[in-house]
Scaffold this motif. Structure first.
Motif, short mmCIF file in Angstrom:
data_model
loop_
_atom_site.label_atom_id
_atom_site.label_comp_id
_atom_site.label_asym_id
_atom_site.label_seq_id
_atom_site.Cartn_x
_atom_site.Cartn_y
_atom_site.Cartn_z
N ILE A 31 21.46 30.26 45.09
CA ILE A 31 21.26 31.17 43.96
C ILE A 31 22.16 32.38 44.11
O ILE A 31 22.90 32.72 43.22
N MET A 32 22.09 33.03 45.21
CA MET A 32 22.94 34.18 45.48
C MET A 32 23.63 33.93 46.81
O MET A 32 22.97 33.62 47.79
N THR A 33 24.93 34.08 46.85
CA THR A 33 25.65 33.77 48.08
C THR A 33 26.17 35.00 48.79
O THR A 33 26.41 34.96 49.98
N GLY A 34 26.37 36.09 48.09
CA GLY A 34 26.92 37.29 48.71
C GLY A 34 25.96 38.46 48.60
O GLY A 34 24.84 38.33 48.13
N LYS A 35 26.43 39.61 49.05
CA LYS A 35 25.62 40.83 48.97
C LYS A 35 25.56 41.33 47.54
O LYS A 35 26.56 41.36 46.84
N ASN A 36 24.37 41.78 47.14
CA ASN A 36 24.26 42.45 45.85
C ASN A 36 25.10 43.71 45.89
O ASN A 36 25.24 44.34 46.94
N GLN A 37 25.65 44.09 44.74
CA GLN A 37 26.49 45.27 44.63
C GLN A 37 25.77 46.31 43.78
O GLN A 37 25.10 45.97 42.81
N TYR A 38 25.93 47.57 44.16
CA TYR A 38 25.28 48.67 43.46
C TYR A 38 26.31 49.69 43.01
O TYR A 38 27.15 50.12 43.81
N VAL A 39 26.26 50.07 41.73
CA VAL A 39 27.08 51.18 41.23
C VAL A 39 26.18 52.41 41.34
O VAL A 39 25.10 52.45 40.74
N VAL A 40 26.63 53.39 42.13
CA VAL A 40 25.79 54.56 42.43
C VAL A 40 26.55 55.86 42.19
O VAL A 40 27.78 55.92 42.28
N ARG A 41 25.79 56.89 41.87
CA ARG A 41 26.35 58.24 41.70
C ARG A 41 26.70 58.76 43.08
O ARG A 41 25.94 58.63 44.03
N ARG A 42 27.86 59.39 43.20
CA ARG A 42 28.31 59.95 44.48
C ARG A 42 28.97 61.30 44.20
O ARG A 42 30.13 61.34 43.81
N GLY A 43 28.21 62.38 44.35
CA GLY A 43 28.75 63.71 44.06
C GLY A 43 29.15 63.81 42.60
O GLY A 43 28.34 63.56 41.71
N ASP A 44 30.43 64.12 42.35
CA ASP A 44 30.93 64.22 40.98
C ASP A 44 31.46 62.90 40.46
O ASP A 44 31.90 62.81 39.32
N GLY A 45 31.43 61.86 41.29
CA GLY A 45 31.99 60.58 40.88
C GLY A 45 30.99 59.45 41.03
O GLY A 45 29.78 59.66 41.07
N TRP A 46 31.54 58.25 41.10
CA TRP A 46 30.75 57.03 41.19
C TRP A 46 31.30 56.14 42.28
O TRP A 46 32.48 56.21 42.61
N GLY A 47 30.47 55.28 42.81
CA GLY A 47 30.93 54.37 43.86
C GLY A 47 30.28 53.02 43.75
O GLY A 47 29.31 52.82 43.02
N VAL A 48 30.86 52.07 44.48
CA VAL A 48 30.31 50.72 44.59
C VAL A 48 29.90 50.53 46.04
O VAL A 48 30.67 50.83 46.95
N ARG A 49 28.67 50.06 46.24
CA ARG A 49 28.16 49.87 47.59
C ARG A 49 27.53 48.48 47.69
O ARG A 49 26.76 48.08 46.83
N GLY A 50 27.85 47.76 48.75
CA GLY A 50 27.22 46.46 49.01
C GLY A 50 25.84 46.68 49.59
O GLY A 50 25.59 47.64 50.33
N GLU A 51 24.92 45.79 49.27
CA GLU A 51 23.55 45.91 49.75
C GLU A 51 23.51 45.96 51.27
O GLU A 51 24.15 45.16 51.96
N GLN A 84 23.28 52.14 38.45
CA GLN A 84 22.46 53.35 38.47
C GLN A 84 22.92 54.27 37.35
O GLN A 84 24.11 54.47 37.15
N GLY A 85 21.97 54.84 36.62
CA GLY A 85 22.30 55.79 35.56
C GLY A 85 22.46 57.20 36.12
O GLY A 85 22.25 57.46 37.30
N SER A 86 22.84 58.12 35.26
CA SER A 86 23.02 59.52 35.66
C SER A 86 21.74 60.14 36.19
O SER A 86 21.78 61.10 36.96
#
Length: 105
Positions: A31-51, A84-86
């Protein structure tokens, strides 16, 4: 075992379900083979983080750029992208794996 069920764009998935689960005749594969990815707020910007990762995979000025990159990674890994929202709440999730709970209809 108490699990929270989260609504998804495409079906539902239990909170914390992230890695492949055993194949059976109905799913015909992982069903899922890799790590889930998260779009997250990071200071004044945004980032992508693996679970499970403490560091960001990538940083961007805009949420749109982070979503595009997170979507690429999730598609390549057959995993899920959560955005992730603001307000720091996760507003949506997209599944790119073999969905065990497809929408009805």
């Amino acid at each position: 075992m108490n699990e929270t069920v989260l609504p998804m764009r495409r079906g539902i998935i239990s909170k914390g379900l992230s890695q492949a689960f055993l194949a059976n005749s109905e799913t015909k594969g992982a069903i899922m083979t890799g790590k889930n990815q998260y779009v997250v707020r990071r200071g004044d910007g945004w980032g992508v983080r693996g679970e499970g990762n403490s560091r960001l995979t990538a940083s961007y000025d805009t949420q749109r750029e982070a979503i595009e990159r997170g979507r690429e990674i999730a598609r390549n890994q057959g995993s899920e992208l959560r955005i992730q929202g603001s307000d720091a709440k996760f507003r949506e999730a997209w599944s790119y794996g073999n969905d065990p709970f497809p929408p009805e209809g």
